[in-house]
Motif scaffolding. Structure first.
Motif, mmCIF file in Angstrom:
data_model
loop_
_atom_site.group_PDB
_atom_site.id
_atom_site.type_symbol
_atom_site.label_atom_id
_atom_site.label_comp_id
_atom_site.label_asym_id
_atom_site.label_seq_id
_atom_site.Cartn_x
_atom_site.Cartn_y
_atom_site.Cartn_z
ATOM 1 N N ASN A 177 0.792 -1.230 0.000
ATOM 2 C CA ASN A 177 0.000 0.000 0.000
ATOM 3 C C ASN A 177 0.825 1.281 0.000
ATOM 4 O OD1 ASN A 177 -2.436 -1.425 0.112
ATOM 5 N ND2 ASN A 177 -2.227 -1.648 2.323
ATOM 6 N N CYS A 232 4.286 -3.002 -7.382
ATOM 7 C CA CYS A 232 3.104 -3.664 -7.944
ATOM 8 C C CYS A 232 2.844 -3.213 -9.376
ATOM 9 C CB CYS A 232 1.876 -3.388 -7.075
ATOM 10 S SG CYS A 232 1.950 -4.174 -5.459
ATOM 11 N N ALA A 241 -5.956 -3.421 -5.224
ATOM 12 C CA ALA A 241 -6.370 -4.564 -6.049
ATOM 13 C C ALA A 241 -7.344 -4.150 -7.146
ATOM 14 C CB ALA A 241 -6.984 -5.650 -5.163
ATOM 15 N N LEU A 282 -5.740 -2.330 0.665
ATOM 16 C CA LEU A 282 -5.443 -3.486 -0.191
ATOM 17 C C LEU A 282 -6.507 -3.626 -1.275
ATOM 18 C CD1 LEU A 282 -4.327 -6.136 2.461
ATOM 19 C CD2 LEU A 282 -2.875 -5.040 0.740
ATOM 20 N N HIS A 337 -4.258 -12.318 -5.196
ATOM 21 C CA HIS A 337 -4.876 -12.468 -3.879
ATOM 22 C C HIS A 337 -4.391 -11.342 -2.970
ATOM 23 C CE1 HIS A 337 -7.100 -14.890 -0.981
ATOM 24 N NE2 HIS A 337 -6.139 -14.669 -0.106
ATOM 25 N N THR A 338 -5.197 -10.995 -1.997
ATOM 26 C CA THR A 338 -4.777 -10.020 -0.987
ATOM 27 C C THR A 338 -4.709 -10.709 0.377
ATOM 28 O OG1 THR A 338 -7.023 -9.274 -0.492
ATOM 29 C CG2 THR A 338 -5.848 -8.095 -2.234
ATOM 30 N N GLU A 387 -7.110 -3.489 5.134
ATOM 31 C CA GLU A 387 -7.960 -4.194 4.174
ATOM 32 C C GLU A 387 -8.516 -3.242 3.123
ATOM 33 O OE1 GLU A 387 -11.451 -7.590 4.227
ATOM 34 O OE2 GLU A 387 -11.066 -6.433 6.043
ATOM 35 N N VAL A 404 -4.124 -8.317 -9.108
ATOM 36 C CA VAL A 404 -3.459 -9.141 -8.101
ATOM 37 C C VAL A 404 -4.189 -10.472 -7.975
ATOM 38 C CG1 VAL A 404 -2.581 -7.150 -6.835
ATOM 39 C CG2 VAL A 404 -4.734 -8.171 -6.155
ATOM 40 N N GLU A 419 0.783 -11.415 -5.466
ATOM 41 C CA GLU A 419 -0.206 -11.195 -4.425
ATOM 42 C C GLU A 419 0.276 -10.007 -3.597
ATOM 43 O OE1 GLU A 419 -0.637 -14.877 -2.269
ATOM 44 O OE2 GLU A 419 -1.106 -15.980 -4.107
ATOM 45 N N ILE A 420 -0.636 -9.386 -2.872
ATOM 46 C CA ILE A 420 -0.260 -8.249 -2.049
ATOM 47 C C ILE A 420 -0.627 -8.502 -0.594
ATOM 48 C CG2 ILE A 420 -0.320 -6.548 -3.901
ATOM 49 C CD1 ILE A 420 -3.118 -5.702 -2.970
#
Length: 168
Positions: free
Chosen positions: A7, A15, A39, A35, A46-47, A32, A44, A26-27
């Protein structure tokens, strides 16, 4: 690849470059909402909610990863726990920070563990590369200057030797 600290300014740039090259990643990070926002802007896989002070959250975020890129600052606080979690997960570790004390401490405490695990731990990667390219460019600039001014032939030899020792 998992980008931890995705972030932040550096994490977002990492990214963006991975996405530009169509590299799956993935990040992971503490927020949340941030993220989810990231995304929505880059593809991405998955987070993961994770915090450098919570080893269990790092273990969940890094499970199955092959490479961890630590973009979370300050490295003095995040590098050791993230590197430890990467090694536990069997993943290679890269960060691009430049906090010399943190880099030294990582080497002193974790180099042998990473090497014996067959993993690459590359803290300070961005700083090392920047310094290397600055050195190469300064050597070229000096060589050009000395060619025109007729001085510095000994310096050209010494810069060449230093340049070769960096590559070794």
């Amino acid at each position: 690849i998992v980008v931890f600290g995705a972030n932040g300014l550096v994490g977002r740039r990492v990214c963006a470059q991975l996405a530009k090259r169509s590299i799956a990643f993935e990040i992971a990070g503490r927020s949340e909402a941030k993220l989810a926002e990231l995304a929505a802007n880059v593809p991405v896989a998955h987070t993961h909610l994770a915090d450098a002070t919570d080893p269990a959250s790092l273990a969940r975020a890094f499970a199955g990863a092959r490479v961890i890129i630590n973009a979370a600052a300050p490295l003095a606080e995040t590098a050791a726990p993230v590197l430890e979690a990467a090694i536990t997960a069997g993943a290679h570790y890269v960060d691009i920070g430049g906090e010399q004390a943190a880099l030294h401490a990582l080497y002193e405490r974790h180099e042998s563990t990473a090497r014996h695990a067959g993993l690459v731990a590359l803290p300070g990667a961005g700083v090392t590369l920047v310094r290397y390219f600055l050195f190469l460019n300064s050597a070229r600039i000096f060589s050009i200057w000395s060619a025109f001014s007729g001085v510095g032939s000994q310096w050209n030899l010494s810069l060449g030797k230093e340049r070769n020792s960096i590559r070794e």
